[in-house]
Enzyme design. Structure first.
Site: not given
Length: 271
Positions: A44, A117, A157
């Site tokens: 990321e 995301k 993440c």
């Protein structure tokens, strides 16, 4: 899938200079390919860890154009790999946020997939404070795809904390590999990173490949690192605690079949 597929995760300590970050990423992707990797994962924010959270808005690109996407396409093509380009900032309709997007490129350099995301990180403890929703728009759609003969689930993440995302991706067909590009903070990473990664591997009976930011960045932020490859029994096969580098290994179909035959937990799901 019948033969092992070699994969690699790139760990970085990205800084504030876009060109330097892209050059480092390219070097690592080419090195991973030289080692036999067919699928390479970047972390990321591989392209930029700005001094301010708003720096990503200034660097945001329209889908299909811009220096970051051009560099990613060239990396994939020149290395001859399937490249999962961590995350990069794409322009958001608001103009005040970005999509934190993971783009996937084929060995010909063509973009084959996009995942935005979904879960946005927020954390407050003492002077340590994060709220991604201030500068990032949340995605909505889980994404899984076929890549180099593998069924791969995409996540980023903070998504790692939400097991229902991975169940949704594996509902139609079990996943062979989950990828997790990340920039976990040192605080939360030390407490939960490996625990969560191994749990996702065990409950989905698949491999997990995690590419992290790992070190002290130009903006003073410290990330946890510990990029790793985990097998479907939850065993950590390779790990890099801190600093730039590469974690590599093989996705073994025999191991996948063995684990799912010995303990057919996926067949026992009720909900």
């Amino acid at each position: 899938m019948s033969i092992p597929i070699r994969v690699a995760a790139v760990q970085m300590v990205s800084g504030v200079r876009l060109e330097e970050n892209l050059a480092q990423a390219r070097t690592c992707v080419l090195e991973a390919a030289a080692g036999g990797a067919r699928v390479v994962l970047l972390p990321e924010y591989f392209c930029l860890m700005g001094r301010a959270e708003t720096d990503k808005i200034q660097a945001a690109e329209a889908l299909g154009s811009g220096p970051i996407q051009a560099a990613c396409a060239a990396m994939a093509r020149d290395a001859g790999v399937h490249l999962i380009a961590g995350t990069l900032p794409l322009q958001h309709p608001s103009g005040t946020r970005v999509w934190n997007a993971s783009l996937v490129y084929g060995p010909d350099g063509e973009r084959v997939c996009r995942y935005d995301k979904i879960h946005l990180f927020r954390f407050q403890r003492g002077s340590e404070s994060y709220d991604e929703s201030r500068t990032i728009g949340a995605g909505s759609d889980p994404v899984a795809l076929q890549l180099a003969g593998l069924r791969v689930g995409l996540s980023v993440c903070y998504d790692l904390r939400f097991p229902e995302l991975y169940r949704a991706m594996g509902r139609a067909e079990p996943l062979d590999l989950i990828v997790v590009p990340a920039a976990f903070t040192y605080t939360t990473g030390k407490a939960h990173w490996e625990l969560l990664l191994r749990t996702r591997a065990v409950e989905n009976q698949c491999y997990v490949l995690a590419a992290a930011q790992g070190g002290v960045h130009d903006n003073g932020r410290r990330t946890w690192g510990h990029s790793m490859l985990i097998d479907p029994w939850g065993e950590v096969l390779e790990v890099l605690p801190e600093g730039p580098g590469i974690v590599a290994g093989a996705i073994d179909p025999t191991r996948l079949r063995q684990v799912r035959t010995d303990l057919p937990a996926l067949e026992h799901r009720v909900l």
